[in-house]
Design a protein around this motif. Structure first.
Motif, PDB file in Angstrom:
ATOM      1  N   LEU A 104      -3.063   1.232   4.513  1.00 35.93           N
ATOM      2  CA  LEU A 104      -3.034  -0.132   5.404  1.00 35.93           C
ATOM      3  C   LEU A 104      -3.116   0.518   6.859  1.00 35.93           C
ATOM      4  O   LEU A 104      -2.349   1.430   7.319  1.00 35.93           O
ATOM      5  CB  LEU A 104      -1.845  -0.936   5.414  1.00 35.93           C
ATOM      6  CG  LEU A 104      -1.536  -1.951   6.115  1.00 35.93           C
ATOM      7  CD1 LEU A 104      -2.585  -3.095   5.885  1.00 35.93           C
ATOM      8  CD2 LEU A 104      -0.039  -2.646   5.969  1.00 35.93           C
ATOM      9  N   ASN A 144      -7.438  -4.411   4.917  1.00 34.68           N
ATOM     10  CA  ASN A 144      -6.651  -3.483   5.183  1.00 34.68           C
ATOM     11  C   ASN A 144      -6.240  -3.249   6.426  1.00 34.68           C
ATOM     12  O   ASN A 144      -5.847  -2.122   6.891  1.00 34.68           O
ATOM     13  CB  ASN A 144      -7.594  -2.269   4.668  1.00 34.68           C
ATOM     14  CG  ASN A 144      -8.636  -1.926   5.631  1.00 34.68           C
ATOM     15  OD1 ASN A 144      -9.393  -2.657   6.247  1.00 34.68           O
ATOM     16  ND2 ASN A 144      -9.182  -0.688   5.449  1.00 34.68           N
ATOM     17  N   THR A 170      -7.899   1.267  -1.321  1.00 35.26           N
ATOM     18  CA  THR A 170      -6.783   0.354  -1.177  1.00 35.26           C
ATOM     19  C   THR A 170      -5.555   0.612  -1.108  1.00 35.26           C
ATOM     20  O   THR A 170      -4.391   0.001  -1.066  1.00 35.26           O
ATOM     21  CB  THR A 170      -6.952  -0.442  -2.649  1.00 35.26           C
ATOM     22  OG1 THR A 170      -6.869   0.372  -3.663  1.00 35.26           O
ATOM     23  CG2 THR A 170      -8.512  -1.253  -2.741  1.00 35.26           C
ATOM     24  N   ASN A 171      -5.255   2.023  -0.937  1.00 34.47           N
ATOM     25  CA  ASN A 171      -3.971   2.530  -0.998  1.00 34.47           C
ATOM     26  C   ASN A 171      -3.557   2.776   0.657  1.00 34.47           C
ATOM     27  O   ASN A 171      -2.557   3.095   0.912  1.00 34.47           O
ATOM     28  CB  ASN A 171      -3.806   3.988  -1.723  1.00 34.47           C
ATOM     29  CG  ASN A 171      -3.536   3.810  -3.152  1.00 34.47           C
ATOM     30  OD1 ASN A 171      -2.875   2.655  -3.597  1.00 34.47           O
ATOM     31  ND2 ASN A 171      -4.136   4.585  -3.974  1.00 34.47           N
ATOM     32  N   GLN A 175       0.898  -1.211  -0.023  1.00 34.96           N
ATOM     33  CA  GLN A 175      -0.011   0.096  -0.106  1.00 34.96           C
ATOM     34  C   GLN A 175       1.129   1.228  -0.193  1.00 34.96           C
ATOM     35  O   GLN A 175       1.904   1.281   0.610  1.00 34.96           O
ATOM     36  CB  GLN A 175      -0.918  -0.097   1.218  1.00 34.96           C
ATOM     37  CG  GLN A 175      -2.198  -1.007   1.247  1.00 34.96           C
ATOM     38  CD  GLN A 175      -1.580  -2.434   1.773  1.00 34.96           C
ATOM     39  OE1 GLN A 175      -0.685  -2.374   2.006  1.00 34.96           O
ATOM     40  NE2 GLN A 175      -2.600  -3.156   2.078  1.00 34.96           N
ATOM     41  N   LYS A 176       0.353   2.358  -0.578  1.00 32.71           N
ATOM     42  CA  LYS A 176       1.091   3.518  -0.640  1.00 32.71           C
ATOM     43  C   LYS A 176       1.167   4.260   0.593  1.00 32.71           C
ATOM     44  O   LYS A 176       2.296   4.673   1.022  1.00 32.71           O
ATOM     45  CB  LYS A 176       0.419   4.656  -1.676  1.00 32.71           C
ATOM     46  CG  LYS A 176       0.985   5.881  -1.917  1.00 32.71           C
ATOM     47  CD  LYS A 176       0.261   6.831  -2.653  1.00 32.71           C
ATOM     48  CE  LYS A 176       1.034   8.277  -2.954  1.00 32.71           C
ATOM     49  NZ  LYS A 176       0.086   9.114  -3.781  1.00 32.71           N
TER      50      LYS A 176
END
Length: 402
Positions: free
Chosen positions: A255, A279, A252-253, A222-223
């Motif tokens: 966590l 996540n 989705t980027n 993840q970013k």
């Protein structure tokens, strides 16, 4: 000056309290004082790499005398065993100080646990200057959390609290809200009650010389990573983090990374599995030495406390995030002084931990400003350096010792 630090937590244990006391010991030693630390045996919140390391009862670590005392279990156990352990600690600590013939000019006692204040009370009878550093307003916080319920228990600990304050030369609290609340309950201590902010070693949190790439180590793709690192207990109320994560699954980027251990961890892991939260991720404790590397791999520092805790506590974890230049997302009771501090420092967002939707909105708002993360983080770091650096705060404490 000979200075004794009394604490139930000290490295290699990984907690905000242990880091705070280590930094105090190091800074006092750096200033030429003869420092002794007495603490409990390292059994909890350990980095997996040193769980099997052998310790001695008396050691000299970086020119600091460290005495470790084996006590009854006092973490991850029921409150009766924990309470008994804490009540026995002062006697055990005093016996070890006598055994090693420790002489001191001043003592600084970290509370909680409140019973350790009795070590300072006893030493004061022999001319030792007694500084009591209050972090949590016990027993009030335990009453708020429903841990203390019987009138007999409450009366006992309130009497102990009153005696601890009476027998201290100086009582310090870490925020103005805590000072005001304590004065409302104990107005006779006004002359000895001082404001001493918690401190942080800003330089230690620098990530300029990273040795561990945690995104690579833990295969994080993840970013952005929002991290909570520490003890996972009831007062941390990490269910709220899971509720926020559940409502942000579409991103989705991002966590949510929970690093550490505690009596709530297994239940939380089971809840994540039940809800199917992709996540959210759990990892074990890491050492203080590489903690800055972890923060450098993250985008947001998470702080969470139960809304039942209605004291104005400012979690020390916030200062670590600020020192690392990490934007903060704090979810706390409305009485916490941290809300104002985060606003003044312009270092992130805060919300009422009793209001899930407010917390979700705050988290989304912060994430929407990802282009400003560097500026927000730098603002927090500069504020921490100016107001909470160990050099500034220890100078204030040093004046109290004299």
């Amino acid at each position: 000056m000979k200075v004794l630090l009394v604490t139930d937590s000290y490295p290699p244990e990984i907690r905000s309290a242990s880091h705070l006391m280590l930094e105090l010991a190091q800074e006092l030693k750096h200033r030429g004082h003869d420092v002794t630390v007495i603490t409990t045996w390292p059994e909890y919140n350990l980095d997996q790499a040193i769980e099997h390391k052998k310790f001695s009862e008396f050691e000299i670590e970086d020119a600091i005398n460290v005495i470790r005392v084996k006590t009854l279990p006092h973490h991850n156990v029921n409150y009766i065993v924990r309470g008994l352990s804490q009540l026995l600690m002062p006697l055990q600590f005093l016996l070890k100080l006598r055994r090693y013939k420790i002489k001191t000019d001043a003592v600084v006692v970290y509370s909680p646990p409140l019973p350790l204040a009795l070590v300072g009370s006893w030493l004061r009878k022999y001319g030792v200057r007694n500084i009591l550093n209050i972090q949590d307003l016990f027993p009030q916080n335990a009453i708020d959390l429903g841990i203390l319920r019987s009138n007999a228990q409450i009366k006992f600990f309130k009497a102990l609290e009153k005696y601890a304050y009476k027998t201290a030369d100086i009582v310090t609290v870490h925020s103005e809200g805590n000072r005001k609340m304590l004065l409302e309950q104990q107005d006779k201590i006004e002359s000895k009650l001082k404001l001493l902010h918690n401190w942080v070693d800003v330089e230690h949190h620098s990530s300029e010389h990273s040795t561990v790439n945690f995104k690579q180590k833990w295969a994080i793709h993840q970013k952005h990573v929002a991290v909570f690192a520490g003890v996972m207990g009831p007062s941390q109320y990490l269910d709220l983090i899971l509720m926020i994560a559940e409502q942000m699954q579409e991103n989705t980027n991002l966590l949510f990374l929970l690093v550490g251990d505690g009596k709530e961890k297994e239940r939380l892991q089971a809840l994540v599995k039940t809800k199917g939260l992709a996540n959210v991720r759990f990892e074990g404790f890491i050492s203080r030495d590489i903690y800055p590397d972890l923060l450098s791999a993250c985008s947001i520092g998470l702080v969470c406390l139960s809304p039942q805790n209605q004291t104005p506590v400012v979690p020390g974890k916030i200062l670590g995030h600020m020192a690392a230049g990490l934007p903060v997302a704090a979810f706390l009771h409305t009485t916490s002084d941290a809300h104002q501090m985060i606003s003044d420092a312009n270092c992130g967002v805060s919300a009422n931990s009793a209001d899930v939707q407010e917390c979700v909105s705050a988290m989304k708002d912060l994430l929407s400003r990802e282009s400003e993360f560097d500026r927000i983080g730098l603002s927090g770091k500069q504020y921490a350096k100016q107001h909470f650096s160990k050099e500034v705060c220890v100078s204030q404490l040093e004046a109290m010792l004299n």
